[in-house]
Scaffold this motif. Sequence first.
Motif, short mmCIF file in Angstrom:
data_model
loop_
_atom_site.label_atom_id
_atom_site.label_comp_id
_atom_site.label_asym_id
_atom_site.label_seq_id
_atom_site.Cartn_x
_atom_site.Cartn_y
_atom_site.Cartn_z
N LEU A 103 0.82 -1.21 0.00
CA LEU A 103 0.00 0.00 0.00
C LEU A 103 0.85 1.26 0.00
CD1 LEU A 103 -2.88 -1.07 2.42
CD2 LEU A 103 -2.92 -0.97 -0.07
N ALA A 104 2.05 1.20 0.59
CA ALA A 104 2.95 2.36 0.62
C ALA A 104 3.47 2.72 -0.77
CB ALA A 104 4.12 2.10 1.57
N SER A 105 3.46 1.75 -1.70
CA SER A 105 3.96 2.01 -3.06
C SER A 105 2.88 2.58 -3.98
CB SER A 105 4.52 0.72 -3.65
OG SER A 105 3.48 -0.18 -3.98
N TRP A 106 1.65 2.70 -3.48
CA TRP A 106 0.52 3.12 -4.30
C TRP A 106 -0.07 4.43 -3.81
CZ3 TRP A 106 -2.23 -2.24 -3.94
CH2 TRP A 106 -1.66 -3.10 -4.87
N PRO A 107 -0.74 5.17 -4.67
CA PRO A 107 -0.84 4.90 -6.10
C PRO A 107 0.50 5.16 -6.78
CG PRO A 107 -1.95 6.97 -5.56
CD PRO A 107 -1.48 6.37 -4.27
N GLY A 108 0.78 4.34 -7.79
CA GLY A 108 2.04 4.49 -8.51
C GLY A 108 2.36 3.32 -9.39
N PRO A 109 3.52 3.38 -10.05
CA PRO A 109 3.87 2.40 -11.07
C PRO A 109 4.53 1.12 -10.55
CG PRO A 109 5.50 4.12 -11.04
CD PRO A 109 4.48 4.49 -10.00
N VAL A 110 4.01 0.60 -9.43
CA VAL A 110 4.52 -0.68 -8.90
C VAL A 110 3.37 -1.68 -8.93
CG1 VAL A 110 5.61 -1.88 -6.97
CG2 VAL A 110 6.19 0.52 -7.42
N THR A 111 3.61 -2.80 -9.58
CA THR A 111 2.64 -3.89 -9.67
C THR A 111 3.07 -4.98 -8.70
OG1 THR A 111 2.14 -3.38 -11.98
CG2 THR A 111 1.66 -5.62 -11.25
N TRP A 112 2.12 -5.51 -7.95
CA TRP A 112 2.42 -6.56 -6.96
C TRP A 112 1.69 -7.85 -7.37
CZ3 TRP A 112 5.81 -5.94 -2.97
CH2 TRP A 112 6.22 -4.64 -2.69
N VAL A 113 2.38 -8.97 -7.22
CA VAL A 113 1.80 -10.29 -7.45
C VAL A 113 1.32 -10.81 -6.09
CG1 VAL A 113 2.23 -12.64 -8.24
CG2 VAL A 113 3.26 -10.71 -9.46
N VAL A 114 0.01 -11.06 -6.01
CA VAL A 114 -0.66 -11.34 -4.75
C VAL A 114 -1.45 -12.66 -4.87
CG1 VAL A 114 -2.38 -10.39 -3.15
CG2 VAL A 114 -0.87 -8.85 -4.39
N PRO A 115 -1.50 -13.45 -3.79
CA PRO A 115 -2.29 -14.70 -3.84
C PRO A 115 -3.76 -14.43 -4.14
CG PRO A 115 -1.03 -14.55 -1.77
CD PRO A 115 -0.90 -13.22 -2.47
N VAL A 116 -4.41 -15.41 -4.79
CA VAL A 116 -5.84 -15.30 -5.10
C VAL A 116 -6.62 -16.44 -4.47
CG1 VAL A 116 -5.55 -14.04 -7.27
CG2 VAL A 116 -5.59 -16.53 -7.32
N PRO A 117 -7.90 -16.20 -4.18
CA PRO A 117 -8.76 -17.28 -3.69
C PRO A 117 -9.18 -18.17 -4.87
CG PRO A 117 -10.01 -15.24 -3.87
CD PRO A 117 -8.58 -14.90 -4.21
N ARG A 132 6.68 -6.82 -8.42
CA ARG A 132 7.24 -7.48 -7.24
C ARG A 132 6.27 -8.53 -6.72
NH1 ARG A 132 11.54 -5.75 -4.71
NH2 ARG A 132 12.50 -3.81 -5.38
N ASP A 133 6.81 -9.57 -6.10
CA ASP A 133 6.01 -10.59 -5.42
C ASP A 133 5.79 -10.13 -3.99
OD1 ASP A 133 5.59 -13.00 -3.65
OD2 ASP A 133 5.53 -13.96 -5.61
N VAL A 134 4.53 -9.98 -3.57
CA VAL A 134 4.23 -9.44 -2.25
C VAL A 134 4.66 -10.39 -1.13
CG1 VAL A 134 1.86 -10.30 -1.93
CG2 VAL A 134 2.51 -8.06 -0.99
N ILE A 135 4.63 -11.70 -1.37
CA ILE A 135 4.98 -12.67 -0.33
C ILE A 135 6.50 -12.73 -0.13
CG2 ILE A 135 4.84 -15.10 0.41
CD1 ILE A 135 2.09 -13.63 0.42
N SER A 136 7.24 -12.89 -1.21
CA SER A 136 8.70 -13.04 -1.10
C SER A 136 9.43 -11.69 -1.13
CB SER A 136 9.24 -13.90 -2.24
OG SER A 136 9.11 -13.21 -3.49
N GLY A 137 8.77 -10.65 -1.67
CA GLY A 137 9.44 -9.37 -1.85
C GLY A 137 10.32 -9.33 -3.08
N GLN A 138 10.40 -10.45 -3.80
CA GLN A 138 11.29 -10.58 -4.97
C GLN A 138 10.88 -9.64 -6.09
OE1 GLN A 138 11.09 -14.47 -6.74
NE2 GLN A 138 12.48 -13.95 -8.41
N LEU A 139 11.90 -9.01 -6.72
CA LEU A 139 11.68 -8.17 -7.89
C LEU A 139 11.55 -9.09 -9.11
CD1 LEU A 139 11.66 -5.27 -9.12
CD2 LEU A 139 14.12 -5.57 -9.48
N ILE A 140 10.40 -9.01 -9.80
CA ILE A 140 10.15 -9.86 -10.97
C ILE A 140 10.51 -9.12 -12.25
CG2 ILE A 140 8.34 -11.07 -12.27
CD1 ILE A 140 6.92 -11.45 -9.50
N ARG A 141 10.18 -7.82 -12.31
CA ARG A 141 10.53 -7.00 -13.47
C ARG A 141 10.94 -5.61 -12.98
NH1 ARG A 141 5.88 -5.68 -17.73
NH2 ARG A 141 5.32 -4.04 -16.28
N GLN A 142 12.09 -5.17 -13.45
CA GLN A 142 12.57 -3.83 -13.11
C GLN A 142 11.68 -2.79 -13.75
OE1 GLN A 142 15.60 -3.33 -11.19
NE2 GLN A 142 14.67 -1.30 -11.03
N GLY A 143 11.37 -1.73 -13.03
CA GLY A 143 10.53 -0.66 -13.54
C GLY A 143 11.34 0.45 -14.19
#
Length: 191
Positions: A87-101, A180-191
Motif C-alpha cells: 500500500l505504501a507504493s501506491w498509487p504508482g507504477p509498482v505492480t504486486w503479485v498477490v495470492p488469489v482465492p 514485485r512478489d508481495v509474499i517473497s518481496g522478490q523483484l520480478i521486473r525492473q521498472g
Amino acid sequence: MTQTPHLTGSLEFCLDQLRQQTVIAYPTEAVFGLGCDPDSESAVMALLALKQRPVEKGLILIAADYSQLEPYISDRELSVIQREQMLASWPGPVTWVVPVPPHTPRWLSGRFDSLAIRVTDHPLVQSLCREFGKPLVSTSANLSGAEPCRNVAEVQQQFGAHFPVLHGETGGRNNPSEIRDVISGQLIRQG
C-alpha cells in the motif's frame, strides 16, 4: 428525447465500450494499455486474442484504489508488513503479485495461484476505474512482437483507426511498471 452519442475518445465513450464488453486502449504511467472488464470471460478472451497472449500467462488488474482489487485477491494471506509495503507504493507504477482465492477466474490468473495488481496514479485511468466501478484488465497496447504504443496515433496504427481508445497522454515514464512478489518481496521486473 434522443440520446446524443458520446464523443469517440472520451471517458464516456470508453465507459460505454467497457459496459458492452469491448476491449479499449488507454494511457497509463508509461505506455498505452489494453483493458476490459475483468469479470467478462468473452472480453478477456478477445483481449488475449488481440495480443496473441496465452491465457496461462495471467494478467494484471489496474484500479483506482485497493478496495476495487480486494474481491479478486486473498488479502487475508498477507501479513501486516506485506500489506503495508504494498500500500505504501501506491498509487504508482509498482505492480504486486498477490495470492488469489479459488473463485478468482482462471482467465485472469492463468496457471498461477496469484494475480498481478496495481493502483494507478494516472488520473484518466483512476477516473475510468472509478466510473466503471471496478478494476480493468491491463496489458501493454501492442500487437505481438511490436513496440508498446505511447500515444493515440500509435494505437490506431497498430489496431486500426476505429479501435476504441481513451484520448490522453501517458504519465511520462520510460519503463513499464516494476513488478514485485508481495509474499517473497522478490523483484520480478525492473521498472
